[in-house]
Design a protein around this motif. Structure first.
Motif, PDB file in Angstrom:
ATOM      1  N   MET A  79       0.855  -1.290  -0.150  1.00 60.30           N
ATOM      2  CA  MET A  79       0.118  -0.260   0.035  1.00 60.30           C
ATOM      3  C   MET A  79       0.897   1.285   0.009  1.00 60.30           C
ATOM      4  O   MET A  79       0.618   2.129  -0.645  1.00 60.30           O
ATOM      5  CB  MET A  79      -0.977  -0.133   1.138  1.00 60.30           C
ATOM      6  CG  MET A  79      -1.931  -1.279   1.061  1.00 60.30           C
ATOM      7  SD  MET A  79      -3.080  -1.255  -0.546  1.00 60.30           S
ATOM      8  CE  MET A  79      -3.837   0.223  -0.381  1.00 60.30           C
ATOM      9  N   ALA A  80       1.971   1.188   0.689  1.00 61.48           N
ATOM     10  CA  ALA A  80       3.185   2.344   0.425  1.00 61.48           C
ATOM     11  C   ALA A  80       3.503   2.515  -0.719  1.00 61.48           C
ATOM     12  O   ALA A  80       3.664   3.573  -1.251  1.00 61.48           O
ATOM     13  CB  ALA A  80       4.126   2.117   1.801  1.00 61.48           C
ATOM     14  N   GLU A  83       1.051   4.214  -3.003  1.00 62.55           N
ATOM     15  CA  GLU A  83       0.904   5.593  -2.695  1.00 62.55           C
ATOM     16  C   GLU A  83       2.277   6.216  -3.348  1.00 62.55           C
ATOM     17  O   GLU A  83       2.181   7.493  -4.215  1.00 62.55           O
ATOM     18  CB  GLU A  83       1.011   5.888  -1.207  1.00 62.55           C
ATOM     19  CG  GLU A  83       0.869   7.400  -0.979  1.00 62.55           C
ATOM     20  CD  GLU A  83       0.469   7.566   0.518  1.00 62.55           C
ATOM     21  OE1 GLU A  83       0.482   8.648   0.904  1.00 62.55           O
ATOM     22  OE2 GLU A  83      -0.220   6.562   1.073  1.00 62.55           O
ATOM     23  N   GLY A  87       2.127   8.974  -6.688  1.00 61.84           N
ATOM     24  CA  GLY A  87       2.896  10.210  -6.457  1.00 61.84           C
ATOM     25  C   GLY A  87       3.922  10.426  -7.530  1.00 61.84           C
ATOM     26  O   GLY A  87       4.275  11.447  -8.013  1.00 61.84           O
ATOM     27  N   THR A 176       0.873  17.809  -3.535  1.00 59.75           N
ATOM     28  CA  THR A 176       0.352  16.967  -2.335  1.00 59.75           C
ATOM     29  C   THR A 176      -1.220  16.970  -2.237  1.00 59.75           C
ATOM     30  O   THR A 176      -1.683  15.811  -1.693  1.00 59.75           O
ATOM     31  CB  THR A 176       0.902  17.350  -1.198  1.00 59.75           C
ATOM     32  OG1 THR A 176       0.559  18.893  -0.789  1.00 59.75           O
ATOM     33  CG2 THR A 176       2.462  17.088  -1.001  1.00 59.75           C
ATOM     34  N   HIS A 179      -2.532  14.637  -4.843  1.00 60.64           N
ATOM     35  CA  HIS A 179      -1.979  13.120  -4.418  1.00 60.64           C
ATOM     36  C   HIS A 179      -3.047  12.508  -3.444  1.00 60.64           C
ATOM     37  O   HIS A 179      -3.324  11.397  -3.668  1.00 60.64           O
ATOM     38  CB  HIS A 179      -0.688  13.093  -4.047  1.00 60.64           C
ATOM     39  CG  HIS A 179      -0.113  11.795  -3.909  1.00 60.64           C
ATOM     40  ND1 HIS A 179       0.479  11.386  -2.489  1.00 60.64           N
ATOM     41  CD2 HIS A 179       0.004  10.642  -4.461  1.00 60.64           C
ATOM     42  CE1 HIS A 179       0.968  10.262  -2.514  1.00 60.64           C
ATOM     43  NE2 HIS A 179       0.511   9.792  -3.608  1.00 60.64           N
ATOM     44  N   ALA A 180      -3.106  13.488  -2.507  1.00 61.91           N
ATOM     45  CA  ALA A 180      -4.198  13.160  -1.391  1.00 61.91           C
ATOM     46  C   ALA A 180      -5.485  12.867  -1.789  1.00 61.91           C
ATOM     47  O   ALA A 180      -6.181  11.810  -1.526  1.00 61.91           O
ATOM     48  CB  ALA A 180      -4.064  14.268  -0.117  1.00 61.91           C
ATOM     49  N   MET A 183      -5.505   9.230  -3.771  1.00 63.65           N
ATOM     50  CA  MET A 183      -5.164   8.101  -2.710  1.00 63.65           C
ATOM     51  C   MET A 183      -6.603   8.054  -1.855  1.00 63.65           C
ATOM     52  O   MET A 183      -6.700   6.663  -1.584  1.00 63.65           O
ATOM     53  CB  MET A 183      -4.051   8.607  -1.769  1.00 63.65           C
ATOM     54  CG  MET A 183      -2.878   8.584  -2.344  1.00 63.65           C
ATOM     55  SD  MET A 183      -2.506   6.902  -3.517  1.00 63.65           S
ATOM     56  CE  MET A 183      -2.890   5.539  -2.112  1.00 63.65           C
ATOM     57  N   ASP A 184      -7.213   8.971  -1.744  1.00 61.97           N
ATOM     58  CA  ASP A 184      -8.509   8.774  -1.026  1.00 61.97           C
ATOM     59  C   ASP A 184      -9.392   8.091  -2.032  1.00 61.97           C
ATOM     60  O   ASP A 184     -10.249   7.181  -1.434  1.00 61.97           O
ATOM     61  CB  ASP A 184      -9.412  10.213  -0.732  1.00 61.97           C
ATOM     62  CG  ASP A 184      -8.522  10.949   0.593  1.00 61.97           C
ATOM     63  OD1 ASP A 184      -7.776  10.450   1.293  1.00 61.97           O
ATOM     64  OD2 ASP A 184      -8.918  12.128   0.835  1.00 61.97           O
ATOM     65  N   ARG A 187      -8.371   4.406  -2.013  1.00 59.32           N
ATOM     66  CA  ARG A 187      -8.500   3.571  -0.938  1.00 59.32           C
ATOM     67  C   ARG A 187      -9.896   3.367  -0.748  1.00 59.32           C
ATOM     68  O   ARG A 187     -10.374   2.246  -0.141  1.00 59.32           O
ATOM     69  CB  ARG A 187      -8.041   4.564   0.095  1.00 59.32           C
ATOM     70  CG  ARG A 187      -6.455   4.322   0.561  1.00 59.32           C
ATOM     71  CD  ARG A 187      -6.384   5.260   1.821  1.00 59.32           C
ATOM     72  NE  ARG A 187      -4.807   5.522   1.856  1.00 59.32           N
ATOM     73  CZ  ARG A 187      -4.298   6.766   1.671  1.00 59.32           C
ATOM     74  NH1 ARG A 187      -5.249   7.863   1.215  1.00 59.32           N
ATOM     75  NH2 ARG A 187      -3.254   6.930   1.455  1.00 59.32           N
TER      76      ARG A 187
END
Length: 192
Positions: A79-80, A83, A87, A176, A179-180, A183-184, A187
């Protein structure tokens, strides 16, 4: 960097910019040479033809793109790694916006070299995302019934489209934040 490598880099950059602006069919070798600051014969000397230049350009760019994604994922928990790959794709497109536009405009055509380009993207760049997703499924971090190949294409395409939207329509937004948001969304859709 050797003189030959520097010349090839200028030719690649000029070709990417022009093809992204005008399309492959209307971009001429003369225009590429002029933008690169070299003689027309230099293009033919280095590549033989506009088509050969474009094929080399796609391979070069796609491999650089894939390498960026591989390096981002390397050694991370799945998962990292996902992410980090998202990015890395955003940053690559931010730095190489013309190449991303070229991919969208030209690489998914249905015939000839374009089909080869789409296959390269699938194998090299989307393949990295697929490997990350497979590891996440195997580790129980993502749904076991996830269609990994389709999901990898969806993630790649979503990031590519959002990155171009960001660069074109919202260039003042911080990467950022973009990217956030991505990722939301991921997920919410991929996680068990």
């Amino acid at each position: 960097m050797s003189r030959t490598a520097a010349t090839r880099e200028r030719l690649f950059t000029a070709a990417i910019e022009l093809i992204a602006e005008r399309g492959f069919a209307t971009t001429t070798v003369d225009q590429i040479a002029e933008r690169a600051g070299v003689a027309k014969g230099t293009v033919y000397y280095n590549f033989g033809s506009k088509a050969a230049l474009f094929s080399a350009l796609l391979e070069y760019g796609i491999e650089r793109f894939a390498q960026t994604l591989r390096e981002a994922a390397d050694g991370r928990e799945p998962m990292a790694a996902l992410e980090a790959v998202v990015g890395a794709e955003l940053r690559f497109i931010g730095e190489h916006e013309s190449f991303a536009r070229l991919l969208i405009a030209e690489a998914w055509r249905s015939r000839g070299d374009w089909q080869y380009a789409a296959q390269l993207i699938r194998e090299r760049a989307i393949g990295v995302i697929g490997d990350v997703l497979r590891a996440a499924v195997a580790g129980g971090r993502l749904r076991p019934d996830l269609d990994v190949d389709m999901a990898a294409s969806a993630v790649f395409g979503m990031v590519l489209t959002v990155a171009l939207d960001w660069r074109t329509l919202q260039p003042d937004r911080d990467v950022t934040e973009v990217h956030a948001t991505l990722m939301d969304l991921l997920r919410g859709r991929l996680v068990t």
